[in-house]
Design a protein around this motif. Structure first.
Motif, PDB file in Angstrom:
ATOM      1  N   TYR A 179      39.789  35.168  44.670  1.00  0.00           N
ATOM      2  CA  TYR A 179      39.686  35.591  46.062  1.00  0.00           C
ATOM      3  C   TYR A 179      38.645  36.701  46.180  1.00  0.00           C
ATOM      4  O   TYR A 179      38.957  37.833  46.526  1.00  0.00           O
ATOM      5  CB  TYR A 179      41.051  36.055  46.575  1.00  0.00           C
ATOM      6  N   SER A 180      37.411  36.346  45.920  1.00  0.00           N
ATOM      7  CA  SER A 180      36.309  37.296  45.949  1.00  0.00           C
ATOM      8  C   SER A 180      36.221  37.981  47.317  1.00  0.00           C
ATOM      9  O   SER A 180      36.302  37.337  48.357  1.00  0.00           O
ATOM     10  CB  SER A 180      34.999  36.569  45.643  1.00  0.00           C
ATOM     11  N   GLY A 181      36.092  39.291  47.282  1.00  0.00           N
ATOM     12  CA  GLY A 181      35.991  40.074  48.507  1.00  0.00           C
ATOM     13  C   GLY A 181      37.331  40.447  49.111  1.00  0.00           C
ATOM     14  O   GLY A 181      37.383  41.181  50.095  1.00  0.00           O
ATOM     15  N   GLN A 182      38.426  39.968  48.532  1.00  0.00           N
ATOM     16  CA  GLN A 182      39.755  40.233  49.070  1.00  0.00           C
ATOM     17  C   GLN A 182      40.570  41.176  48.183  1.00  0.00           C
ATOM     18  O   GLN A 182      41.770  41.344  48.389  1.00  0.00           O
ATOM     19  CB  GLN A 182      40.521  38.917  49.241  1.00  0.00           C
ATOM     20  N   GLU A 183      39.914  41.787  47.223  1.00  0.00           N
ATOM     21  CA  GLU A 183      40.627  42.636  46.259  1.00  0.00           C
ATOM     22  C   GLU A 183      41.412  43.763  46.920  1.00  0.00           C
ATOM     23  O   GLU A 183      42.564  44.013  46.554  1.00  0.00           O
ATOM     24  CB  GLU A 183      39.630  43.222  45.231  1.00  0.00           C
ATOM     25  N   ALA A 184      40.810  44.427  47.885  1.00  0.00           N
ATOM     26  CA  ALA A 184      41.496  45.544  48.547  1.00  0.00           C
ATOM     27  C   ALA A 184      42.727  45.059  49.309  1.00  0.00           C
ATOM     28  O   ALA A 184      43.790  45.694  49.261  1.00  0.00           O
ATOM     29  CB  ALA A 184      40.539  46.274  49.482  1.00  0.00           C
ATOM     30  N   SER A 185      42.603  43.926  49.980  1.00  0.00           N
ATOM     31  CA  SER A 185      43.748  43.368  50.716  1.00  0.00           C
ATOM     32  C   SER A 185      44.874  42.987  49.767  1.00  0.00           C
ATOM     33  O   SER A 185      46.046  43.270  50.030  1.00  0.00           O
ATOM     34  CB  SER A 185      43.327  42.143  51.522  1.00  0.00           C
ATOM     35  N   ILE A 186      44.522  42.350  48.656  1.00  0.00           N
ATOM     36  CA  ILE A 186      45.530  41.941  47.673  1.00  0.00           C
ATOM     37  C   ILE A 186      46.214  43.169  47.092  1.00  0.00           C
ATOM     38  O   ILE A 186      47.444  43.205  46.952  1.00  0.00           O
ATOM     39  CB  ILE A 186      44.901  41.063  46.577  1.00  0.00           C
ATOM     40  N   LYS A 187      45.440  44.188  46.771  1.00  0.00           N
ATOM     41  CA  LYS A 187      46.012  45.412  46.209  1.00  0.00           C
ATOM     42  C   LYS A 187      46.999  46.051  47.189  1.00  0.00           C
ATOM     43  O   LYS A 187      48.106  46.447  46.804  1.00  0.00           O
ATOM     44  CB  LYS A 187      44.905  46.410  45.867  1.00  0.00           C
ATOM     45  N   THR A 188      46.614  46.132  48.456  1.00  0.00           N
ATOM     46  CA  THR A 188      47.485  46.714  49.471  1.00  0.00           C
ATOM     47  C   THR A 188      48.782  45.919  49.587  1.00  0.00           C
ATOM     48  O   THR A 188      49.880  46.490  49.627  1.00  0.00           O
ATOM     49  CB  THR A 188      46.772  46.765  50.831  1.00  0.00           C
TER      50      THR A 188
END
Length: 100
Positions: free
Chosen positions: A87-96
């Motif tokens: 999920y490239s570019g979605q790292e911050a969302s996944i972390k949250t």
């Protein structure tokens, strides 16, 4: 040493089970059955979540289930987790989502 997580089938592929796994001398994995993915997706979208967000929430929940006991046992809050770039570019969302 970072924990490296890999995914066998993307969460969006709702006709197949998804397996999340990592190895750190011992192997750990969790399977998200296709039916459970479809039911969770329908529930989340029915509650107003966007499709992409719903899939990411299911992925983050799977990560949480995979890692919770391991991280609790290790007790290292600074342990780095590297997730295969599904999920490239979605790292911050996944972390949250994971931390919630």
């Amino acid at each position: 040493m970072p924990i490296e997580v890999d995914q066998s089938v993307k969460v969006e592929e709702t006709q197949k089970d998804t397996v999340l796994a990592f190895s750190d001398g011992r192997s750990f994995s969790v399977t998200i059955p296709a039916r459970a993915k479809r039911e969770a997706f329908a529930y989340l979208v029915g509650r107003g979540k966007k499709r992409k967000s719903a899939y990411l929430m299911i992925f983050a929940a799977g990560l949480f289930i995979l890692l919770r006991d391991y991280l609790t046992q290790r007790g290292d809050p600074e342990e780095r987790i590297v997730i295969d770039t599904e999920y490239s570019g979605q790292e911050a969302s996944i972390k949250t989502m994971f931390l919630r």
